[in-house]
Write a protein that holds these residues in place. Structure first.
Motif, mmCIF file in Angstrom:
data_model
loop_
_atom_site.group_PDB
_atom_site.id
_atom_site.type_symbol
_atom_site.label_atom_id
_atom_site.label_comp_id
_atom_site.label_asym_id
_atom_site.label_seq_id
_atom_site.Cartn_x
_atom_site.Cartn_y
_atom_site.Cartn_z
ATOM 1 N N GLU A 57 -1.236 69.772 48.538
ATOM 2 C CA GLU A 57 0.172 68.925 48.010
ATOM 3 C C GLU A 57 0.532 67.959 49.743
ATOM 4 O O GLU A 57 0.087 68.997 51.147
ATOM 5 C CB GLU A 57 1.448 69.518 48.251
ATOM 6 C CG GLU A 57 1.260 70.110 46.239
ATOM 7 C CD GLU A 57 1.384 69.698 45.645
ATOM 8 O OE1 GLU A 57 1.944 68.448 45.317
ATOM 9 O OE2 GLU A 57 1.289 70.058 44.191
ATOM 10 N N GLY A 58 1.072 66.660 49.711
ATOM 11 C CA GLY A 58 1.701 66.260 50.853
ATOM 12 C C GLY A 58 1.054 66.093 51.501
ATOM 13 O O GLY A 58 0.984 65.616 53.301
ATOM 14 N N LEU A 59 -0.960 65.180 51.431
ATOM 15 C CA LEU A 59 -1.170 64.504 52.139
ATOM 16 C C LEU A 59 -0.355 63.517 52.397
ATOM 17 O O LEU A 59 -0.297 62.178 51.851
ATOM 18 C CB LEU A 59 -2.771 63.968 51.494
ATOM 19 C CG LEU A 59 -3.646 65.022 51.766
ATOM 20 C CD1 LEU A 59 -5.290 65.468 50.768
ATOM 21 C CD2 LEU A 59 -3.877 65.721 52.865
ATOM 22 N N PRO A 60 -0.590 62.832 54.069
ATOM 23 C CA PRO A 60 -0.398 61.512 54.387
ATOM 24 C C PRO A 60 -1.408 60.291 53.451
ATOM 25 O O PRO A 60 -2.892 61.341 53.488
ATOM 26 C CB PRO A 60 -0.362 61.723 55.924
ATOM 27 C CG PRO A 60 -1.428 62.209 55.715
ATOM 28 C CD PRO A 60 -1.546 63.451 54.287
ATOM 29 N N THR A 61 -0.990 59.659 53.049
ATOM 30 C CA THR A 61 -2.196 57.922 53.231
ATOM 31 C C THR A 61 -3.030 57.603 53.714
ATOM 32 O O THR A 61 -3.734 57.306 53.791
ATOM 33 C CB THR A 61 -1.303 57.027 52.352
ATOM 34 O OG1 THR A 61 -0.972 56.235 53.257
ATOM 35 C CG2 THR A 61 -0.329 57.732 51.244
ATOM 36 N N ALA A 62 -3.504 57.831 55.108
ATOM 37 C CA ALA A 62 -4.208 57.605 56.383
ATOM 38 C C ALA A 62 -4.060 58.757 56.952
ATOM 39 O O ALA A 62 -2.922 59.102 57.401
ATOM 40 C CB ALA A 62 -4.429 55.805 55.986
ATOM 41 N N ALA A 105 -14.167 57.563 79.961
ATOM 42 C CA ALA A 105 -14.061 56.501 78.705
ATOM 43 C C ALA A 105 -13.209 57.371 77.471
ATOM 44 O O ALA A 105 -12.675 58.024 77.358
ATOM 45 C CB ALA A 105 -15.602 56.783 77.679
ATOM 46 N N VAL A 106 -12.356 56.520 77.469
ATOM 47 C CA VAL A 106 -11.216 55.911 76.523
ATOM 48 C C VAL A 106 -11.721 55.289 75.122
ATOM 49 O O VAL A 106 -11.988 54.030 75.171
ATOM 50 C CB VAL A 106 -10.032 55.253 77.320
ATOM 51 C CG1 VAL A 106 -9.288 55.325 76.019
ATOM 52 C CG2 VAL A 106 -9.609 55.967 78.559
ATOM 53 N N ILE A 107 -11.686 56.225 73.934
ATOM 54 C CA ILE A 107 -11.866 56.285 72.849
ATOM 55 C C ILE A 107 -10.916 55.908 71.776
ATOM 56 O O ILE A 107 -10.042 56.660 71.656
ATOM 57 C CB ILE A 107 -13.583 56.644 71.919
ATOM 58 C CG1 ILE A 107 -14.489 56.851 73.530
ATOM 59 C CG2 ILE A 107 -14.091 56.308 71.213
ATOM 60 C CD1 ILE A 107 -15.832 58.173 72.818
ATOM 61 N N SER A 108 -10.776 55.018 71.328
ATOM 62 C CA SER A 108 -9.958 54.844 70.474
ATOM 63 C C SER A 108 -10.616 54.755 68.893
ATOM 64 O O SER A 108 -11.921 53.921 69.079
ATOM 65 C CB SER A 108 -8.821 52.771 70.485
ATOM 66 O OG SER A 108 -8.139 53.440 72.296
ATOM 67 N N GLN A 109 -10.022 55.331 68.293
ATOM 68 C CA GLN A 109 -10.492 55.405 66.779
ATOM 69 C C GLN A 109 -9.399 55.253 65.918
ATOM 70 O O GLN A 109 -8.217 55.541 66.167
ATOM 71 C CB GLN A 109 -11.209 56.752 66.535
ATOM 72 C CG GLN A 109 -11.869 56.841 64.991
ATOM 73 C CD GLN A 109 -12.463 58.002 65.329
ATOM 74 O OE1 GLN A 109 -12.264 58.873 65.982
ATOM 75 N NE2 GLN A 109 -13.282 58.043 63.440
ATOM 76 N N LYS A 110 -9.149 54.360 64.642
ATOM 77 C CA LYS A 110 -8.271 53.387 64.424
ATOM 78 C C LYS A 110 -8.413 54.923 62.511
ATOM 79 O O LYS A 110 -9.247 55.481 62.243
ATOM 80 C CB LYS A 110 -8.800 52.224 63.373
ATOM 81 C CG LYS A 110 -8.387 51.107 64.790
ATOM 82 C CD LYS A 110 -7.354 50.816 64.840
ATOM 83 C CE LYS A 110 -6.120 50.252 63.628
ATOM 84 N NZ LYS A 110 -4.729 49.701 63.615
ATOM 85 N N GLY A 111 -6.702 54.367 62.375
ATOM 86 C CA GLY A 111 -6.612 55.927 61.821
ATOM 87 C C GLY A 111 -7.480 55.400 59.437
ATOM 88 O O GLY A 111 -7.837 53.953 59.819
ATOM 89 N N ARG A 112 -7.984 56.427 59.185
ATOM 90 C CA ARG A 112 -9.271 55.624 58.013
ATOM 91 C C ARG A 112 -7.736 56.416 57.015
ATOM 92 O O ARG A 112 -6.906 57.353 56.822
ATOM 93 C CB ARG A 112 -10.062 56.406 57.670
ATOM 94 C CG ARG A 112 -11.066 56.258 58.681
ATOM 95 C CD ARG A 112 -12.052 56.877 58.561
ATOM 96 N NE ARG A 112 -13.541 56.248 57.258
ATOM 97 C CZ ARG A 112 -13.996 57.019 56.748
ATOM 98 N NH1 ARG A 112 -14.801 58.084 57.475
ATOM 99 N NH2 ARG A 112 -14.615 57.235 55.642
ATOM 100 N N ALA A 113 -7.589 55.460 55.629
ATOM 101 C CA ALA A 113 -7.321 56.191 54.213
ATOM 102 C C ALA A 113 -8.064 57.160 54.429
ATOM 103 O O ALA A 113 -8.387 57.716 53.489
ATOM 104 C CB ALA A 113 -7.550 54.922 52.986
ATOM 105 N N THR A 114 -7.410 58.177 53.320
ATOM 106 C CA THR A 114 -7.548 59.157 52.929
ATOM 107 C C THR A 114 -8.174 59.224 51.816
ATOM 108 O O THR A 114 -8.993 60.206 51.619
ATOM 109 C CB THR A 114 -6.132 60.034 52.579
ATOM 110 O OG1 THR A 114 -5.746 59.936 53.675
ATOM 111 C CG2 THR A 114 -6.386 61.553 52.009
#
Length: 747
Positions: A57-62, A105-114
Motif C-alpha cells: 500500500e502507498g507506493l509512489p508512481t515513480a 563525480a556528480v551523477i544525476s539519475q532521473k526517477g523511473r516510473a514504478t
C-alpha cells in the motif's frame, strides 16, 4: 496512493513451507523496493496451499530524482587512477568537479516510473526465491516449489505486463479446486481479490483458516459432549493443507485406547494429521462434575477436510477411520512385540549402535551416564543405586520397535516399558523424563531421581563433545550443546542442586576420552602407555604399578578408569566446559534482565556452583543499584588503576598495613580499620552464603574510601607512607575481590 497486488499461483505448496515462503517474499520485496528508492505505507504477504500473495500500500508512481556524489582521486594523481575512476562513473574529465585538489563525480539519475520497475523486481524475486526444494517443469529454466501457473500483477488498478519463462502476468486468478465455480475470474485490487476468493471458498489469510478450524472443530466436539485436544503445531500444519478447511468428527475403534496415549496421539498427528479428542478428565464425581486430572482420550478424532461434503462428512469420516485403524494396528504390533523383547535385548543392541565415531557406542555412553548419575544422586537427594539403574535403562528404548517407528517417543516409551516390566515408578519416571528440559519452554523435572539421570545425560553430551573438540561455532551447533547446557543450568537452578560442575565435567571428560581411546584401540585390542598418558598425569600415576596385562586390556582398563574417575575432579577444565556454562548462564540471566558483566565478575572467582553464582549475581546487582555500590565501584576502579600502574614499574608492597605512622592522616587510619573489619564480616557472610550481608559489609567501605581519595595522596614523597598506602589499596581490592571481580564490571 497506488497499491501493488502480486499473486504467484502454483500447484500445491507443502504446508510446512508456506509461512516461511510468505516471510521470504516480504523480505525480498522490501529489499528490492528499498534498493529502487521506493517508499511505501504497508507491505503484507500471505501464504496458502496454492498461492503466495503480496500487497503493498502507498507506493509512489515513480522513484524520485537522485543525485549521487562520488569521491575520486586527487587532481594530480597518476593518469591510470583517473582513467579507472572515469570508467567507473561513465563521465569524462571535464565533467568532474574539483574541490581542494580532489576530483568528484556528480551523477544525476532521473526517477523511473514504478510500473517500469515492478517487472524487474518480480522477475528477480521469482528467479532467486529460496525454496528449500524446487523443481523445473516443461522445457523452461524457471525453478519453483511446484509448477507456477499464473501471475497476477496489478499496480494502481492496472495490469503490469511482463512474462517470466512464458508465464504472462495478468489480472486473472482462480478459486477453490472443488468448491469454487471452476472458472477463472478477474480482480481489480486487493479488496476485490480477497472478497472474490472468499466467495470462491478460499481463505487467503492463514489466521482466518486457523480460526475457522478451531471454532468448527470445537463445535463438532462439543455437540457430542467431547472436547478438542489442543495442538498448536498440528493446527499450524493443517491450516496449510486446505483453502476452505472443514473439520469433521470421526470415530475410531475403542480397543486402541489401551495403547499408550502418546502412541495414539502421535499416530493420529504424524501419519493422518488428525486432532485427538478427549471425553472427560480422570476423577468424575457422582454428580458428573469433573475433578481436574490427567487427560483421557475419547475414541474419536477430528479430521480437517478441504471440502464441504453433501452428507455432512459421514463418508469421509468412515474412510479416515479405516485408515487410522490400519495405522493403530501397526502401533499395536510394535507395542506387543516390544513387550515380548524387553530391556536386556535392547541394551545388547546398543553395543552395535555408534553414538559418535570418536565417542564409542551407545552402550559405552550409557556406562558413562550410569557412573555419573550414581555420583550426582546424593547431591540431589536421590538413591545412587536407583539412579544408576534408571540411567542403564534410559537409552534402551532407542532399540525398541515403537521408537524406531516414532523417534519422538524416545524416553516416553522407555517409561511405559519400565512400568510394564515391574520397575519402580520413580525409575520409570526418570527414564521417561530424563531428556527434559529440551527447550526454554519445556518443563523442568523435580523428582530427585529424574534430576540425577537428566543431569548425567546432558553433562555427558557436553563434556564428551568438548573432549573431542566438537564445540559449537557461531550459529552452528549440530549436537545441540547450547540446549544441553541450558538444560543443566535450569535443572540445577530450579531444583537448587548444589552440584560442582567442574568435578562432574572433569570426571565425565575423562570417561569420554577413555571411550575415545577405546574407539581408537578397537582393532589392536590394546592401549599403549602413550595413550594412557593422554588421560591425565594422575591416572597414569595411579596405573604405573599395575600389571602390564591390565594396561593392555581395554575392558579392564575402562573399569579402572571409572573407579579412579571420582578422584580426578580437581583437574583443570581443559576443554572449556565451564566457560561455556558461563556463556549460557549469561544468556539466561540476560533474558531475565540481569547484567552479563556481573556473571563474568562472579565466575572469575572460580566458583562452579550455579546456585551460589546466581545468588551472588542477584546480591551484587542489588548492591550496585545503590549509591553506596555505584560509588564504591568507582573507588575500586580508581584503586585498581593505581595498583596496576605501580605493578608495571615493579613489585607492589604487600603485607600488614601500619596505623601508627608519624603524621598519618585520619582518613588513612579509618580506611585501614574499616578494611580489616569488612574483611572479617565478608568472610563470615560468605561462609554462610549470606551474600546480602557480604554486600552490606562492602557498603561500609564506601565512606572511608571516598574520604581517603579526597584527603590522602597515595604517591607520597615519603617512601614509607607511599608503601603503606599502596598496601592499603591492595587490601581494599582484596576484600572486594572475595565477593566478585569488580574489575569485570562495567561502569
Amino acid at each position: 496512493m497506488p497499491q501493488l497486488l502480486l499473486e504467484l499461483f502454483s500447484e500445491e505448496i507443502p504446508a510446512r513451507m508456506q509461512q516461511g515462503a510468505a516471510r521470504d517474499l516480504e523480505r525480498m520485496a522490501a529489499e528490492r523496493l528499498k534498493a529502487a528508492g521506493l517508499s511505501y505505507e504497508a507491505l503484507t504477504t500471505f501464504g496458502g496451499p496454492r498461492r503466495l500473495t503480496l500487497v503493498v500500500e502507498g507506493l509512489p508512481t515513480a522513484t524520485p530524482d537522485r543525485e549521487e556524489e562520488l569521491k575520486g582521486p586527487r587532481a594530480n594523481a597518476p593518469e591510470q587512477a583517473l582513467e579507472g575512476f572515469l570508467r567507473k562513473t561513465g563521465l569524462t574529465r571535464d565533467q568532474l568537479v574539483e574541490r581542494d585538489g580532489v576530483l568528484f563525480a556528480v551523477i544525476s539519475q532521473k526517477g523511473r516510473a514504478t510500473a517500469d520497475l515492478i517487472p524487474e523486481m518480480v522477475d528477480q524475486i521469482v528467479r532467486a526465491f529460496p525454496w528449500p526444494k524446487s523443481m523445473r517443469w516443461g522445457s523452461g529454466t524457471l525453478r519453483w516449489i511446484r509448477p507456477l501457473k499464473r501471475i497476477v500483477a496489478l499496480f494502481d488498478g492496472h495490469v503490469i505486463p511482463f512474462d517470466i519463462d512464458g508465464i504472462q502476468s495478468g489480472d486473472t486468478t482462480e478459486g477453490h479446486r472443488f468448491l469454487g465455480s471452476g472458472k477463472p475470474f478477474t480482480v481489480k485490487d486487493f479488496a476485490d481479490y480477497r472478497g472474490k476468493l472468499e466467495r470462491e471458498f478460499v481463505l487467503l489469510d492463514v489466521a482466518d483458516r486457523k480460526l475457522r478450524i478451531l471454532e468448527a472443530a470445537k463445535k463438532v466436539c462439543s455437540d457430542k459432549g467431547l472436547a478438542l485436544v489442543d495442538d498448536d503445531g498440528l493446527l499450524d500444519e493443517v491450516a496449510g493443507l486446505a483453502e476452505w478447511p472443514t473439520p469433521i468428527l470421526g470415530d475410531m475403534d475403542p480397543q486402541f485406547l489401551d495403547l499408550p496415549m502418546e502412541v495414539v496421539r502421535l499416530s493420529m498427528k504424524v501419519h493422518q494429521k488428525y486432532f485427538a479428542v478427549s471425553g472427560r478428565m480422570d476423577g468424575v464425581r457422582d454428580d458428573g462434575s469433573i475433578v481436574k486430572g490427567a487427560l483421557v482420550l475419547s475414541p474419536n478424532f477430528v479430521v480437517v477436510a478441504n471440502v464441504e461434503a453433501s452428507d455432512g462428512g459421514k463418508a469421509l469420516a468412515a474412510g479416515n477411520s479405516r485408515v487410522l485403524s490400519a495405522r493403530l494396528n501397526d502401533a499395536r504390533f510394535f507395542w506387543d512385540e516390544d513387550l515380548k523383547t524387553g530391556f536386556d535385548a535392547w541394551s545388547k543392541k546398543l553395543s552395535g549402535v555408534t553414538f559418535h565415531a570418536k565417542l564409542g557406542t551407545l552402550a559405552e555412553r550409557v556406562e558413562r551416564i550410569a557412573a555419573l548419575a550414581r555420583e550426582i544422586a546424593p547431591l540431589v537427594g536421590a538413591d545412587p543405586d536407583q539412579a544408576e539403574a534408571a540411567a542403564r535403562l534410559s537409552k534402551a528404548d532407542l532399540a525398541s520397535g515403537m521408537v524406531s517407528e516414532f523417534p519422538e517417543l524416545q524416553g516416553v516409551m522407555g517409561g511405559y516399558y519400565a512400568r510394564a516390566f515391574g520397575q519402580p515408578d520413580a525409575v520409570a519416571d526418570a527414564v521417561r523424563d530424563h531428556y527434559k528440559p529440551q527447550g526454554p519452554s519445556d518443563s523442568v523435572p523435580t523428582a530427585p531421581l529424574t534430576v540425577a539421570v537428566s543431569l548425567a545425560d546432558k553433562l555427558d553430551t557436553l563434556v564428551g563433545f568438548f573432549a573431542i573438540d566438537e564445540k559449537p561455532t557461531g550459529s552452528k551447533d549440530p549436537f545441540a550443546l547450547r540446549r544441553a547446557a541450558l538444560g543443566v543450568i535450569r535443572l540445577v537452578l530450579e531444583n537448587q542442586a548444589r552440584l560442582r560442575l567442574s568435578n562432574a565435567a572433569a570426571v565425565q571428560g575423562l570417561r569420554a576420552r577413555m571411550d575415545a581411546l577405546i574407539v581408537k584401540a578397537r582393532e589392536q585390542q590394546s592401549f599403549s602407555i602413550e595413550d594412557i598418558g593422554k588421560l591425565s598425569p594422575k591416572i597414569l600415576g595411579e596405573l604405573a604399578g599395575k600389571p602390564e596385562d591390565l594396561i593392555k586390556n581395554r575392558d579392564v582398563m575402562l573399569s579402572e578408569v571409572y573407579d579412579l574417575g571420582a578422584d580426578v575432579g580437581e583437574q583443570e577444565d581443559e576443554y572449556g566446559v565451564l566457560a561455556f556454562f558461563a556463556d549460557r548462564l549469561k544468556v539466561l540471566l540476560r533474558d531475565q534482565g540481569k547484567r552479563h558483566d556481573l556473571v563474568d565478575a562472579v565466575f572469575a572467582l572460580g566458583d562452579d556452583d550455579l546456585v551460589r553464582i546466581v545468588r551472588r549475581v542477584e546480591a551484587l546487582d542489588a548492591f550496585l543499584a545503590t549509591d553506596d555500590g555505584a560509588n564504591l565501584l568507582a573507588g575500586y576502579k580508581r584503586a585498581s588503576n593505581i595498583l596496576k600502574a605501580e605493578e608495571k614499574k615493579g613489585p607492589v608492597p604487600t603485607g600488614m598495613v601500619s596505623t601508627g605512622l608519624p603524621n598519618q592522616p585520619e582518613p588513612e587510619t579509618a580506611l585501614a580499620f574499616a578494611a580489616a573489619a569488612a574483611a572479617t564480616a565478608v568472610d563470615a557472610a560468605l561462609e554462610t552464603e549470606d551474600f546480602a550481608a557480604a554486600m552490606k559489609a562492602l557498603a561500609s567501605l564506601r565512606a572511608p574510601v571516598d574520604a581517603f581519595f579526597t584527603d590522602v595522596m597515595v604517591n607520597s614523597d615519603v617512601a614509607e607512607e607511599r608503601d603503606n598506602r599502596l598496601k592499603l589499596l591492595g587490601q581494599v581490592r582484596a576484600v572486594m575481590g572475595r565477593v566478585a571481580d569488580f574489575g569485570q564490571i562495567a561502569g
